[in-house]
Scaffold this motif. Structure first.
Motif, PDB file in Angstrom:
ATOM      1  N   GLN A 147      38.160  25.266  44.730  1.00  0.00           N
ATOM      2  CA  GLN A 147      38.881  24.745  44.728  1.00  0.00           C
ATOM      3  C   GLN A 147      38.594  22.865  45.487  1.00  0.00           C
ATOM      4  O   GLN A 147      37.094  23.105  45.917  1.00  0.00           O
ATOM      5  CB  GLN A 147      39.695  24.606  45.987  1.00  0.00           C
ATOM      6  CG  GLN A 147      40.855  25.636  46.152  1.00  0.00           C
ATOM      7  CD  GLN A 147      41.869  25.964  46.893  1.00  0.00           C
ATOM      8  OE1 GLN A 147      40.899  26.732  48.230  1.00  0.00           O
ATOM      9  NE2 GLN A 147      43.352  25.656  46.805  1.00  0.00           N
TER      10      GLN A 147
ATOM     11  N   CYS B 157      42.876  20.602  48.435  1.00  0.00           N
ATOM     12  CA  CYS B 157      44.147  21.138  47.817  1.00  0.00           C
ATOM     13  C   CYS B 157      44.363  22.737  48.436  1.00  0.00           C
ATOM     14  O   CYS B 157      43.422  23.050  49.328  1.00  0.00           O
ATOM     15  CB  CYS B 157      42.961  21.558  46.688  1.00  0.00           C
ATOM     16  SG  CYS B 157      42.983  20.948  45.342  1.00  0.00           S
TER      17      CYS B 157
ATOM     18  N   TYR C 217      48.243  29.481  44.153  1.00  0.00           N
ATOM     19  CA  TYR C 217      47.689  29.280  42.387  1.00  0.00           C
ATOM     20  C   TYR C 217      48.119  30.249  42.662  1.00  0.00           C
ATOM     21  O   TYR C 217      47.880  31.229  43.304  1.00  0.00           O
ATOM     22  CB  TYR C 217      46.277  28.455  42.328  1.00  0.00           C
ATOM     23  CG  TYR C 217      46.602  26.675  43.263  1.00  0.00           C
ATOM     24  CD1 TYR C 217      46.996  26.281  42.513  1.00  0.00           C
ATOM     25  CD2 TYR C 217      45.852  26.783  44.310  1.00  0.00           C
ATOM     26  CE1 TYR C 217      46.619  25.040  42.647  1.00  0.00           C
ATOM     27  CE2 TYR C 217      45.581  25.303  44.725  1.00  0.00           C
ATOM     28  CZ  TYR C 217      45.964  24.556  44.226  1.00  0.00           C
ATOM     29  OH  TYR C 217      45.609  23.368  44.228  1.00  0.00           O
TER      30      TYR C 217
ATOM     31  N   CYS D 137      41.574  31.747  44.335  1.00  0.00           N
ATOM     32  CA  CYS D 137      40.229  30.732  44.981  1.00  0.00           C
ATOM     33  C   CYS D 137      39.568  30.610  46.249  1.00  0.00           C
ATOM     34  O   CYS D 137      40.587  31.120  46.816  1.00  0.00           O
ATOM     35  CB  CYS D 137      41.678  29.405  45.193  1.00  0.00           C
ATOM     36  SG  CYS D 137      43.043  28.695  43.313  1.00  0.00           S
TER      37      CYS D 137
ATOM     38  N   THR E 155      38.692  27.966  49.004  1.00  0.00           N
ATOM     39  CA  THR E 155      37.500  26.719  49.339  1.00  0.00           C
ATOM     40  C   THR E 155      36.114  26.491  49.899  1.00  0.00           C
ATOM     41  O   THR E 155      35.122  27.979  49.132  1.00  0.00           O
ATOM     42  CB  THR E 155      37.962  25.863  50.607  1.00  0.00           C
ATOM     43  OG1 THR E 155      37.703  27.562  51.725  1.00  0.00           O
ATOM     44  CG2 THR E 155      39.358  26.231  50.740  1.00  0.00           C
TER      45      THR E 155
END
Length: 376
Positions: A109, A113, A117, A121, A123
Motif C-alpha cells: 500500500q 491508504c 480492499y 495488503c 503497509t
C-alpha cells in the motif's frame, strides 16, 4: 537465475520506478544497476541474505516463478491513487499467468491508504515486520560482534544476539496484558520457569488485582516480567488508570514489549475492541511493540489443529488483531515444561529490539520510502 536459499521476495508491478524503490528499501541499499530506466538484472541480494526477484515486463512472469517457484513473499507494488478494480485485475492476471491459483500476492500500500480492499495488503511497516519475523525464524538477524565472532577464534558463537551466560546491558520489560482468565499469570510463570511466582488458579473472579514484577535472565538477556490485572474491564475504570501508570513507571528502565494474552479456545466480544483500548492506555504506537501470546496450545493439539490452521481459520476480527500487530504471535501451553515456547518468544522479542538497528526506525523508513517512491 539461482534459487535463493534464505529469504526470497518477488517484487512485481507495472511501474519500474516503484519496483526499483521498493527493492532498494527491502535491501537497504542503493542499487546502481537500477539507476537506468529498465531493470537490467532479475535478482538482487544483500548481506542479510534477503534475495529479491523481479522482471522487467509482465511477459517474463512465468520465468520468475519457474526459477523461484516458492518465494516467501510475492509483492505487487502500486502507485498512489490506484484503482481497486485495476489492482484486482492485475492480481487475477498474476494468478493466471503464473498458473498458481493458490499463490498469495500481497499489494504494497502507498502511505496514507486506510481503506479496506478486496485483496491482501501490507503497509510498509507490515512488510518490514514480516521480513524481521522471517529473519528471526531462520536466525538471520545480525548479532553483536564479539571476540568469539572473529576469525580464528575457537569459542563457539551463540545463535542469539546475546552471548550465553553474559548479561546484556539492556533490560527488556515484558508486560503481560489481557482480559481476566486468558492465562496472563500462568504465562508469566512459564516465561520465568517458576510455576508459583505469579498466583494462577481457576477462579470466577479476577485473581491478579495489582501489578507485579519479577526479574530474571533468559539466554543472557536481562528481563523484567510484569503481570497486570485486567485493564480492559470497563467495570474497573476507577483503578485502570493507576495500573497503567504503574506499568509505564516500571517500563522507564528500558525497552518494553507488550504481550497481549489471548485464549485459543475463546474470543469474546470484549476482545474485539481490545486494540483500541490498548492504544488508549499506551498510545497509538503500541501495536509496533505488541506480540500476541496465545495460550492453551494443548487445546489445538487435542482438536487435531495446527497453530497455522488456527490462525488461518480464526474469526475475521481476531485475524485483524493479529495483522495489526505485525503478525507477531507465539503459542504457549502453560502446563508444558519445555523451553521451546519461551525461546520462540524471545527470538521475536530480540528481533523487535534489533529492528531499529537492522532496518532503521519506522519514521526513517517512512521518510525514505516517501522520498524514493513518491508517496508523499
Amino acid at each position: 537465475m539461482s534459487r535463493c536459499k534464505k529469504i526470497s521476495v518477488v517484487v512485481l508491478g507495472s511501474e519500474d520506478h516503484l519496483k526499483k524503490a521498493l527493492i532498494s528499501l527491502i535491501l537497504e541499499n542503493e542499487l546502481s544497476p537500477l539507476s537506468k530506466t529498465d531493470l537490467k538484472k532479475d535478482n538482487y541480494r544483500n548481506e542479510n541474505d534477503i534475495c529479491v526477484f523481479t522482471c522487467a515486463a509482465w511477459d517474463d512472469l512465468r520465468k520468475v516463478f519457474a526459477d523461484n517457484p516458492d518465494p516467501d513473499m510475492s509483492l505487487l507494488v502500486v502507485n498512489k491513487g490506484f484503482s481497486k478494480d485495476t489492482v484486482c485485475q492485475q492480481v487475477e492476471h498474476l494468478h493466471k499467468e503464473t498458473i498458481e491459483r493458490t499463490r498469495e500476492f500481497i499489494v504494497v500500500q502507498p502511505f496514507g491508504c486506510k481503506e479496506s480492499y478486496p485483496f491482501k495488503c501490507y503497509t510498509i511497516d507490515q512488510l518490514f515486520s514480516e521480513l524481521i519475523q522471517l529473519a528471526n525464524d531462520r536466525n538471520l538477524m545480525p548479532t553483536n560482534t564479539s571476540p568469539a565472532d572473529q576469525p580464528g577464534s575457537s569459542t563457539p558463537t551463540s545463535a542469539s544476539p546475546m552471548i550465553d551466560g553474559k548479561h546484556s546491558g539492556t533490560e527488556v520489560n515484558l508486560v503481560l496484558l489481557g482480559m481476566a482468565g486468558t492465562g496472563k499469570s500462568a504465562s508469566g510463570n512459564t516465561i520465568l520457569r517458576k510455576k508459583e511466582t505469579f498466583t494462577s488458579k481457576p477462579s470466577s473472579c479476577p485473581v491478579t488485582t495489582e501489578c507485579q514484577e519479577v526479574k530474571t535472565v533468559i539466554g543472557g538477556r536481562r528481563v523484567r516480567v510484569i503481570d497486570t490485572p485486567d485493564i480492559f474491564d470497563d467495570e474497573m475504570k476507577s483503578s485502570i488508570k493507576e495500573h497503567v501508570r504503574k506499568v509505564k513507571e516500571l517500563c522507564q528502565s528500558g525497552p518494553c514489549v507488550y504481550l497481549l494474552v489471548m485464549h485459543v479456545s475463546r474470543f469474546t466480544d470484549g476482545e474485539r475492541g481490545i486494540l483500541k483500548k490498548l492504544e488508549t492506555a499506551f498510545g497509538s504506537k503500541v501495536r509496533e511493540q505488541t506480540v500476541i501470546l496465545f495460550t492453551r496450545g494443548g487445546d489445538l493439539e487435542q482438536g487435531g489443529m495446527s497453530f497455522k490452521e488456527f490462525l488461518d481459520d480464526c474469526q475475521p476480527d481476531l485475524q485483524k488483531i493479529v495483522e495489526k500487530c505485525g503478525r507477531r504471535h507465539v503459542l504457549f501451553e502453560n502446563s508444558a515444561s519445555g523451553s521451546d515456547q519461551v525461546e520462540t518468544l524471545m527470538q521475536i522479542v530480540d528481533g523487535m529490539l534489533k529492528k531499529k538497528e537492522t532496518y532503521g526506525t519506522y519514521k526513517d523508513r517512512r521518510i525514505k520510502g516517501q522520498d524514493r517512491m513518491g508517496w508523499d
